[in-house]
Design an enzyme around this catalytic site. Structure first.
Site, PDB file in Angstrom:
ATOM      1  N   ARG A  93       0.868  -1.418   0.489  1.00  0.00           N
ATOM      2  CA  ARG A  93       0.284   0.012   0.170  1.00  0.00           C
ATOM      3  C   ARG A  93       0.710   1.037   0.089  1.00  0.00           C
ATOM      4  NH1 ARG A  93      -4.612  -1.339   2.651  1.00  0.00           N
ATOM      5  NH2 ARG A  93      -3.624  -2.170   3.891  1.00  0.00           N
ATOM      6  N   TYR A  94       1.659   1.391   0.619  1.00  0.00           N
ATOM      7  CA  TYR A  94       2.690   2.041   0.797  1.00  0.00           C
ATOM      8  C   TYR A  94       4.014   1.851   0.069  1.00  0.00           C
ATOM      9  CZ  TYR A  94      -0.094   3.392   4.197  1.00  0.00           C
ATOM     10  OH  TYR A  94      -1.027   2.975   5.794  1.00  0.00           O
ATOM     11  N   ARG A  97       6.934  -0.168   2.191  1.00  0.00           N
ATOM     12  CA  ARG A  97       6.606  -1.498   2.897  1.00  0.00           C
ATOM     13  C   ARG A  97       5.630  -2.258   2.473  1.00  0.00           C
ATOM     14  NH1 ARG A  97       3.479   3.510   6.289  1.00  0.00           N
ATOM     15  NH2 ARG A  97       4.716   4.506   5.255  1.00  0.00           N
ATOM     16  N   CYS A 106      -5.127 -17.460  13.784  1.00  0.00           N
ATOM     17  CA  CYS A 106      -4.605 -16.832  15.594  1.00  0.00           C
ATOM     18  C   CYS A 106      -5.266 -17.672  16.400  1.00  0.00           C
ATOM     19  CB  CYS A 106      -5.470 -15.271  15.344  1.00  0.00           C
ATOM     20  SG  CYS A 106      -5.317 -14.053  13.817  1.00  0.00           S
ATOM     21  N   CYS A 110     -10.723 -12.221  17.501  1.00  0.00           N
ATOM     22  CA  CYS A 110     -11.540 -10.677  18.014  1.00  0.00           C
ATOM     23  C   CYS A 110     -12.362  -9.732  17.499  1.00  0.00           C
ATOM     24  CB  CYS A 110     -10.404  -9.569  17.966  1.00  0.00           C
ATOM     25  SG  CYS A 110      -8.537 -10.561  18.613  1.00  0.00           S
ATOM     26  N   CYS A 113     -12.524  -7.512  14.828  1.00  0.00           N
ATOM     27  CA  CYS A 113     -10.820  -7.393  13.485  1.00  0.00           C
ATOM     28  C   CYS A 113     -11.641  -6.797  12.726  1.00  0.00           C
ATOM     29  CB  CYS A 113     -10.383  -8.996  14.252  1.00  0.00           C
ATOM     30  SG  CYS A 113      -9.391  -9.259  12.536  1.00  0.00           S
ATOM     31  N   ARG A 115     -10.353  -7.734  10.080  1.00  0.00           N
ATOM     32  CA  ARG A 115      -9.851  -8.603   9.284  1.00  0.00           C
ATOM     33  C   ARG A 115     -10.780 -10.088   9.492  1.00  0.00           C
ATOM     34  NH1 ARG A 115      -4.130  -6.977   9.018  1.00  0.00           N
ATOM     35  NH2 ARG A 115      -3.536  -6.014   7.703  1.00  0.00           N
ATOM     36  N   ASP A 273     -12.207  -0.232  12.850  1.00  0.00           N
ATOM     37  CA  ASP A 273     -12.402   0.556  11.475  1.00  0.00           C
ATOM     38  C   ASP A 273     -14.252  -0.452  11.434  1.00  0.00           C
ATOM     39  OD1 ASP A 273      -9.911   0.688  10.503  1.00  0.00           O
ATOM     40  OD2 ASP A 273      -8.560  -1.232  11.318  1.00  0.00           O
ATOM     41  N   ASP A 310      -7.304   4.314   9.950  1.00  0.00           N
ATOM     42  CA  ASP A 310      -7.285   4.044   8.870  1.00  0.00           C
ATOM     43  C   ASP A 310      -8.692   4.058   7.456  1.00  0.00           C
ATOM     44  OD1 ASP A 310      -5.303   1.708   7.248  1.00  0.00           O
ATOM     45  OD2 ASP A 310      -5.346   0.923   8.978  1.00  0.00           O
ATOM     46  N   LYS A 317      -3.560   5.130   6.543  1.00  0.00           N
ATOM     47  CA  LYS A 317      -3.396   5.118   7.818  1.00  0.00           C
ATOM     48  C   LYS A 317      -3.071   7.022   8.163  1.00  0.00           C
ATOM     49  CE  LYS A 317      -1.795   2.302  10.284  1.00  0.00           C
ATOM     50  NZ  LYS A 317      -1.423   0.575   9.305  1.00  0.00           N
TER      51      LYS A 317
HETATM   52  S1  SF4 Z   1      -7.543  -8.589  16.166  1.00  0.00           S
HETATM   53 FE1  SF4 Z   1      -7.653  -9.987  14.017  1.00  0.00          FE
HETATM   54  S2  SF4 Z   1      -5.180 -10.457  13.074  1.00  0.00           S
HETATM   55 FE2  SF4 Z   1      -5.312  -9.438  15.244  1.00  0.00          FE
HETATM   56  S3  SF4 Z   1      -5.582 -11.934  16.566  1.00  0.00           S
HETATM   57 FE3  SF4 Z   1      -7.652 -10.389  16.660  1.00  0.00          FE
HETATM   58  S4  SF4 Z   1      -8.339 -11.772  14.958  1.00  0.00           S
HETATM   59 FE4  SF4 Z   1      -6.225 -12.093  15.170  1.00  0.00          FE
END
Ligand code: SF4
Length: 352
Positions: A93-94, A97, A106, A110, A113, A115, A273, A310, A317
Site C-alpha cells: 500500500r505504501y 513497506r 490466530c 477478536c 477484527c 480482517r 475500522d 485507516d 493510515k
Molecule cells: S485482531 Fe484479528 S488478526 Fe489480530 S489477533 Fe485478533 S483476530 Fe487475529
C-alpha cells in the site's frame, strides 16, 4: 532445530461459552448464526482472564448477537488489503513497506477484527506463494520494511518462522521486520527461550504487541513480555479504541502505564475500522480526540500512542489531527486528507 509446531487450533463452540456461563441459553440461536458468519476462538489464558461475562476481556472474544447487525457503511475489506496486492499474500500500500500475510491463523478471534472475513480461513501461506512474495520483496529495493501480520505470525511453528525470518534477513534493503502479534498476551506459553532466540537472530525484527486492556496483561503475559524484552527484542504496542472496553481515560491510562512499565512503547491507538458487524464497538472521532486530549494531560510523551484512522477503502493510515481532519458540513462529518493530499468523507456512527 526442534520444530515446536502446535496442535491445530479448534474453534471455540457456543456450547462451551454457555457451559462456562459466558453466554445465556436464550442467546444460543443468535450466537450460532454469528458462529456461521465469523470464527470464534478464546485461549485458556484469556478464558482465565475473564472475571465476569461482558467484562473488558470477555467483550473482546465472546460473540454477541449485535454482530448480526451490518451497517451500510461497513465493508468486507475495510482497509483495502486486496486492492493493493501485487502477489498473493502480500499487500503493498505504501512505497516503502509491505504486509506479508504469512498465515491466516490466530490464537483468538477478536470480535472487532478488521480482517474477520479472512482470518482463520486458511493456515500458513503456501510455500510457492511465500517464495513469490519474497521474490517480489527482494526485487523491489524501495521496500524497506516488512510487516508480518493478519493472522498472527507467532502462531507459526518455530521452524517455519525461523525460515521466513532467515530468508527476509538476507534481503539487504530491508531495515525492519515487524511482527504484529497477540500471542504474548493471549498465549504467553508460546514465548519460549527458543522462540526468543529465533526472533533475536533476525537483526531487524521488532514485535508490535496488540493489546487493548490492562486486564489482558496476566502475570504469565507479563513474564512473556519481559522475556522478549530481556532477549533484546524491541517492542511497540497497538490498541484499538473500543466502545465499552477501553473508551475511558482511566482504562487507557492504566494500559499505557502498564505497557511502559513492561518496556513496551505505546505506538498506535486505532480508531475502530468499518468491519462488518462491529458498529457496537465504534466510538466517534470526537470521543477519541477528547480521550487523547485527556491522556496528554495525564501522561508523559513516552506513553502516548498516535491516534490513527485507516481511511476506509484502502487509502492508508492517517493521524487523527487537525492536519488531516477537518469538520464537514454537519456534526460527525469529517473531511479526511490522505498522505497524497486526496480528501475522503468519514462519518461518525451516531450521525450516519
Ligand atoms: S485482531 Fe484479528 S488478526 Fe489480530 S489477533 Fe485478533 S483476530 Fe487475529
Amino acid at each position: 532445530m526442534t520444530d515446536h509446531s502446535r496442535q491445530p487450533r479448534a474453534r471455540t463452540r457456543v456450547y462451551d461459552l454457555e457451559r462456562d456461563g459466558l453466554t445465556a441459553p436464550e442467546a444460543r440461536a443468535d450466537l450460532e448464526r454469528v458462529a456461521e458468519e465469523f470464527r470464534i476462538r478464546v485461549t485458556p489464558e484469556m478464558r482465565g482472564a475473564i472475571a465476569e461475562p461482558a467484562d473488558p476481556v470477555a467483550a473482546q472474544f465472546v460473540p454477541s448477537a449485535k454482530e448480526l447487525t451490518t451497517r451500510p457503511e461497513e465493508l468486507e475489506d475495510p482497509i483495502g488489503d486486496d486492492a493493493h496486492s501485487p502477489v498473493p499474500g502480500l499487500t503493498h500500500r505504501y512505497p516503502d513497506r509491505v504486509i506479508l500475510h504469512i498465515t491466516k491463523t490466530c490464537d483468538v478471534y477478536c470480535r472487532f477484527c478488521f480482517r474477520r472475513e479472512t482470518v482463520g480461513e486458511t493456515g500458513p501461506l503456501p510455500e510457492d506463494q511465500l517464495t513469490a512474495a519474497l521474490d517480489y520483496i527482494a526485487a523491489t529495493p524501495a521496500i524497506r520494511e516488512v510487516i508480518l501480520t493478519g493472522g498472527d505470525p507467532l502462531t507459526l511453528s518455530t521452524r517455519r518462522l525461523a525460515s521466513v525470518l532467515e530468508r527476509l534477513s538476507t534481503i539487504p534493503h530491508l531495515d525492519q521486520i515487524r511482527l504484529h502479534t497477540r500471542v504474548p498476551v493471549v498465549a504467553p506459553e508460546r514465548i519460549t527461550d527458543t522462540l526468543c532466540h529465533i526472533l533475536r537472530a533476525a537483526p531487524t525484527a521488532w514485535i508490535v504487541l496488540h493489546t487493548n486492556h490492562a486486564q489482558e496483561l496476566t502475570p504469565t503475559a507479563r513474564t512473556a513480555i519481559a522475556r522478549l524484552v530481556d532477549h533484546g527484542i524491541p517492542m511497540l504496542s497497538q490498541t484499538v479504541l473500543l466502545r465499552g472496553i477501553n473508551d475511558s481515560a482511566d482504562a487507557l491510562e492504566t494500559l499505557l502505564r502498564a505497557l511502559t512499565k513492561l518496556r513496551v512503547k505505546p505506538y498506535y491507538l486505532h480508531h475502530c475500522d468499518l468491519a462488518r458487524g462491529t458498529s457496537h464497538f465504534r466510538t466517534t472521532i470526537t470521543e477519541g480526540r477528547t480521550l487523547m486530549a485527556e491522556l496528554r494531560r495525564r501522561c508523559s510523551g513516552t506513553m502516548l500512542p498516535n491516534y490513527v484512522l485507516d481511511i476506509p477503502g484502502g487509502h492508508g493510515k492517517v493521524p487523527i489531527t487537525a492536519d488531516h481532519f477537518t469538520q464537514g458540513d454537519s456534526p460527525g462529518h469529517w473531511r479526511v486528507t490522505d498522505r497524497n493530499g486526496r480528501t475522503h468523507d468519514y462519518r461518525d456512527p451516531a450521525t450516519r
